[in-house]
Design an enzyme around this catalytic site. Structure first.
Site, PDB file in Angstrom:
ATOM      1  CG  HIS A  94      -1.665   1.255   1.418  1.00 18.30           C
ATOM      2  ND1 HIS A  94      -1.383   2.135   2.439  1.00 18.30           N
ATOM      3  CD2 HIS A  94      -2.677   1.825   0.712  1.00 18.30           C
ATOM      4  CE1 HIS A  94      -2.183   3.182   2.365  1.00 18.30           C
ATOM      5  NE2 HIS A  94      -2.975   3.020   1.333  1.00 18.30           N
ATOM      6  CD  GLU A  97      -2.701   2.785  -3.710  1.00 17.32           C
ATOM      7  OE1 GLU A  97      -3.282   3.888  -3.748  1.00 17.32           O
ATOM      8  OE2 GLU A  97      -3.053   1.843  -2.972  1.00 17.32           O
TER       9      GLU A  97
END
Length: 948
Positions: A94, A97
């Site tokens: 994450h 990202e």
């Protein structure tokens, strides 16, 4: 793609085997591109046509041509999520990202968002346990630019990233966790359950967002190695859908992606559902109002042949008003909410059951758990009936068809199914699987996976109320300890990969001329009862969407009646003269239809979504709801108690508290200042007779409006709508009041206390403009666009990207015909509450005094005008557009006037609006946070402080 009006279930059953072809597309392919398959539905099969190819470097390319709207959706999905992280480095997928939006070798920091926004598009990225995806929807003339952007970060990311960018995004991710997990009621539920369910080191044993200590331990070397291991083209799928040609897409894909070297080979992970030998009880205290029990039992994995039957079982147990848990817990007011589900990921699925206990019932979570288990035991006696199977089939059919309404929806399905099943379109197979489920299948999976099987039982209770837990904790998960478990990464010394190109990637592709955008053609009529109809034909899917607006919203209530319109809307969702609540729900579910009734400021809104073949039957049920409500004491008392508990729960939410305080300052003692759901006092005092009286007085058709988007032509839809509500007559009082301008001290901090809050909610604003389509309000929207109206706005770049204070900050104008406000807002770390206010004030003053730059003005013009291609794609988008036309009695030509305003508004006009509305001295500052933590900071700012 267009589908006919035939019965979808029959069409699917007849055509499942007629969807795919291995025949190569006509014409030669670009060098380096290999054809894999072509999927073209025959006849009226529900399917998503596509062609699949592979580049020499292993990148899968899927193309879906849909020329119904001048736009394109680009998705790049990498088969890596938190499950592929290393122990002790949770949250890295994450975090990565976030980093992928920070620029690449040929795209400067913050430029990715700016380029897509300026192109008139939208974008985002998401991470889950199993994959990470990045996507953009843009006008079709921007396709090449989007592929250039995505290829640049796939092939040219590492040399561009800086330690400063790394540090900022590390802080941003920690803010996101604080706001979305740690500061949210029940926010750590899934994290705790997963930690207890999966053994130490299992790829699902840590949360996708990561543990705070692990996020703190991440380094630039981790970033480099994660990229080199997982972000190769051979671990990615590029899916493109929209008004494109396959030839064009392949040429661009090969140009921009073809030279990027393969990454290390990626093997499929072993399926690994949790293995439990006994029930594991865990618990936690939280800043919540309602105690919650959550049970999770391991089952299979995504794509397993038993998953459809387990989904049907979950529907029977805990989905909707007819479910066993609703009937045994919610209807008798033992629980405020109860449900069951079957949640699947790539490696494991889980059968879950939950309930929020009703405090007035006097039950602890052990009592609630016992009732849940009594329901499980009763499944053997109850069995499975035809309606259980039929409503599950109807739901999946309807979801499949409604999922085809947007290019983004179709592309996301293709990308997901390719990533996990190597089969981009699985609609027919999924429908076939559900149609094949039998009663015996459901009972078999119940006995095999759920009956008497061990699971994790999690209790979440209000602080200081541990006596309510279901059972004493009997399991303590092992926690990662770097001193014991080590910190050495298995991802090290991976070779750098570098593309060799025959063109200059530093040159951003030029977009062709903007595509022609067709505003929906509409037709109108007035029903005999005074309801004004505005409709359009949309023949892309065999569906109909309707929005009925009856002028009986919360503004028709006095302050003492706050919540009355909302309660009426809830009662209209309950039993009628001829249907029990359960019978009505079943009837709609068997049709694959949905009806949502809610109260807005001015109207009670009835949203109807139906397969067109079932529209007459659906509208007959809607008429039953609206014209013949039963108004029973049982329904009212249950809803009243649920609303009271919901309000108590909301008082734990900082955003809710901030909104309430801000409205009070803006509107004083007036209905516009009241929460639409009411207050604890107003709901407590409310009676069923109050609801009935309001219904009789105000719920009338005259002055109402009906907006319809359907694949039926005007001649076909007119008789359907004419017969709808044909015997309903009457008019009510019109809404006529002036919004007050209460005297309030500006340049003052209004402080609201929230216990133990790691984040503070900030609202800074003032009264401003009433809403219009093409006047001062719209011009003010354009003025604010670069201040706080997009990701690259001054406010967001300052507080989020430069300072790392928040997950997001924004500003904007909102309003209606009576009043409007300007508001700047954010949820920030508690320790930087005052610093965040200083930055807000700095940006407001800077924009007010210095005005907009030439570059910002050009950016705004391009972003706003080019976004028109995205405004009318789906039925819901068309409903929203047409609702504006009805509200302001405007024709579709208002869009041309808006475009002209965007093209011609001057720098001087924008600066005049900024000077007029952005003076912080004329604004109030609302802060919701822990007073002990934030008040000393706020005192240092020098503003007067008023505790609310």
């Amino acid at each position: 793609m267009k589908l006919s009006k035939l019965n979808i279930a029959l069409v699917v059953a007849a055509g499942i085997t007629a969807c795919s072809s291995q025949q190569a597309p006509s014409g030669s392919l670009p060098a380096g591109v290999t054809f894999i398959e072509q999927h073209q539905p025959q006849g009226d099969v529900v399917a998503i046509p596509y062609q699949k190819f592979e580049l020499a470097n292993g990148l899968t390319v899927i193309v879906h041509e849909d020329h119904s709207d001048p736009l394109v959706h680009v998705d790049v999905t990498y088969h890596v999520g938190s499950a592929r992280e290393e122990l002790g480095k949770s949250g890295f997928a994450h975090f990565f990202e976030h980093m992928m939006f920070q620029g690449s070798e040929n795209v400067a920091d913050e430029e990715h968002f700016r380029i897509v926004t300026e192109a008139g598009g939208t974008l985002n990225g998401t991470t889950n346990a199993d994959r990470t995806n990045y996507f953009q929807t843009v006008p079709v003339n921007q396709l090449e630019k989007m592929l250039w952007l995505e290829a640049d970060r796939m092939g040219f990311f590492l040399d561009a990233v800086t330690q400063e960018q790394f540090d900022i995004q590390q802080a941003t991710v920690k803010n996101e966790r604080g706001q979305m997990v740690d500061n949210r009621p029940y926010g750590r539920l899934w994290e705790r359950v997963s930690q207890a369910k999966y053994e130490f080191g299992h790829p699902y044993s840590w949360p996708v967002i990561g543990h705070m200590d692990d996020i703190d331990r991440t380094t630039m070397d981790d970033l480099k190695n994660f990229f080199l291991r997982w972000y190769g083209p051979n671990n990615a799928t590029l899916t493109i859908g929209g008004a494109v040609t396959t030839k064009e897409v392949l040429e661009l894909a090969e140009k921009y992606f073809g030279s990027i070297p393969r990454g290390p080979e990626v093997e499929a992970m072993a399926k690994s559902p949790a293995q439990l030998q006994e029930n594991r009880y865990i618990s936690m205290e939280d800043n919540v109002h309602l105690p919650l029990v959550f049970i999770s039992v391991p089952t299979v994995y995504a794509g397993h042949p038993d998953a459809p039957a387990l989904n049907v079982l979950a529907d029977i147990l805990g989905s909707g008003n007819n479910s066993m848990l609703y009937q045994s817990l919610v209807r008798p007011s033992l629980a405020v909410q109860a449900s069951a589900g079957h949640n699947c990921m790539e490696l494991a699925c889980n059968f879950t059951m939950m309930a929020l206990a009703h405090p007035a019932a006097g039950k602890n979570l052990a009592d609630i758990e016992a009732i849940i288990r009594q329901n499980l035991a009763a499944i053997e006696e109850r069995g499975v009936n035809d309606d259980d199977l039929n409503r599950a089939i109807a739901a999946i059919e309807a979801r499949s068809i409604f999922g085809l309404q947007s290019v983004a929806g179709k592309v996301s399905q293709l990308a997901y199914n390719q990533t996990f099943f190597n089969q981009p379109d699985r609609i027919a197979d999924i429908l076939q699987a559900y149609q094949s489920v039998t009663e015996d299948d459901v009972m078999r999976v119940y006995r095999q996976y759920v009956q008497d099987k061990p699971g994790v039982i999690m209790s979440v209770v209000p602080r200081g109320q541990t006596h309510l837990i279901a059972a004493e904790d009997n399991y303590t998960p092992r926690v990662y300890d770097p001193e014991v478990d080590g910190t050495e990464s298995k991802l090290a010394d991976l070779p750098m990969r570098r593309a060799t190109d025959t063109f200059d990637r530093s040159i951003q592709p030029e977009a062709a001329a903007n595509p022609a955008v067709m505003v929906p053609d509409t037709w109108s009529m007035t029903l005999a009862n005074g309801i004004e109809v505005l409709a359009t034909e949309n023949d892309e899917t065999p569906t109909s969407s309707l929005l009925l607006k009856i002028p009986a919203g919360s503004y028709y209530n006095t302050t003492e009646q706050a919540g009355l319109a909302s309660m009426l809307a809830s009662m209209l969702n309950e039993s009628t003269e001829n249907y029990s609540t359960e019978d009505m729900s079943m009837a709609l579910e068997l049709l694959g239809s949905s009806v949502r009734i809610s109260a807005g400021d001015k109207d009670i809104n009835v949203f109807v979504s139906s397969l067109t073949s079932n529209l007459p039957q659906t509208l007959a049920l809607v008429e039953e709801k609206l014209r013949r409500p039963a108004f029973t004491e049982e329904d009212f008392n249950r809803l009243k108690q649920q609303q009271l508990q919901g309000l108590e729960h909301s008082l734990k939410d900082g955003g809710y508290l901030a909104s309430n305080a801000y409205r009070q300052l803006m509107y004083g003692d007036h209905s516009m200042a009241m929460p639409s759901g009411g207050t604890i006092d107003t709901i407590t005092d409310m009676t069923l007779q109050d609801v009935q009286a309001f219904y009789q007085q105000q719920f009338k058709p005259a002055g109402g409006s009906l907006i319809a988007v359907s694949n039926l032509s005007q001649s076909e839809l007119t008789p359907v709508l004419t017969s709808f509500l044909s015997d309903w007559q009457g008019s009510a009082e019109s809404l006529a009041f002036e919004a007050p301008w209460p005297e309030v001290d500006t340049a003052t901090v209004y402080l609201v206390h929230k216990d133990d809050s790691p984040h503070s909610e900030i609202r800074i604003g003032r009264r401003a403009l009433t809403r219009d389509l093409t006047g001062d309000f719209y011009e003010a929207y354009l003025m604010n666009f670069v201040l706080g109206g997009n990701f690259n706005s001054r406010i967001n770049l300052n507080l989020r990207e430069d300072k790392g204070y928040t997950y997001g900050a924004r500003s904007g104008f909102s309003g209606n015909e009576f009043a409007g406000v300007f508001t700047a807002s954010a949820s920030v770390r508690a320790d930087v509450t005052a610093a965040s206010i200083e930055e807000f004030i700095y940006e407001l003053n800077r924009f007010r005094t210095d005005g907009i730059t030439d570059e910002e003005l050009a950016f705004m013009r391009s972003a706003v005008n080019q976004s028109e291609a995205l405004r009318y794609e789906t039925p819901n988008a068309k409903l929203g557009f047409m609702a504006q036309m009805q509200e302001f009695n405007a024709g579709p030509e208002f869009t041309r006037e808006r475009n002209h305003i965007v093209e011609t508004i001057s720098q001087q006009r924008i600066n005049e609006l900024a000077a007029q509305y952005l003076d912080p001295a004329e604004m109030v500052i609302v802060v919701v946070g822990d007073v002990e933590l934030v008040r000393p900071q706020l005192e240092a700012l020098g503003y007067p402080i008023v505790e609310m």
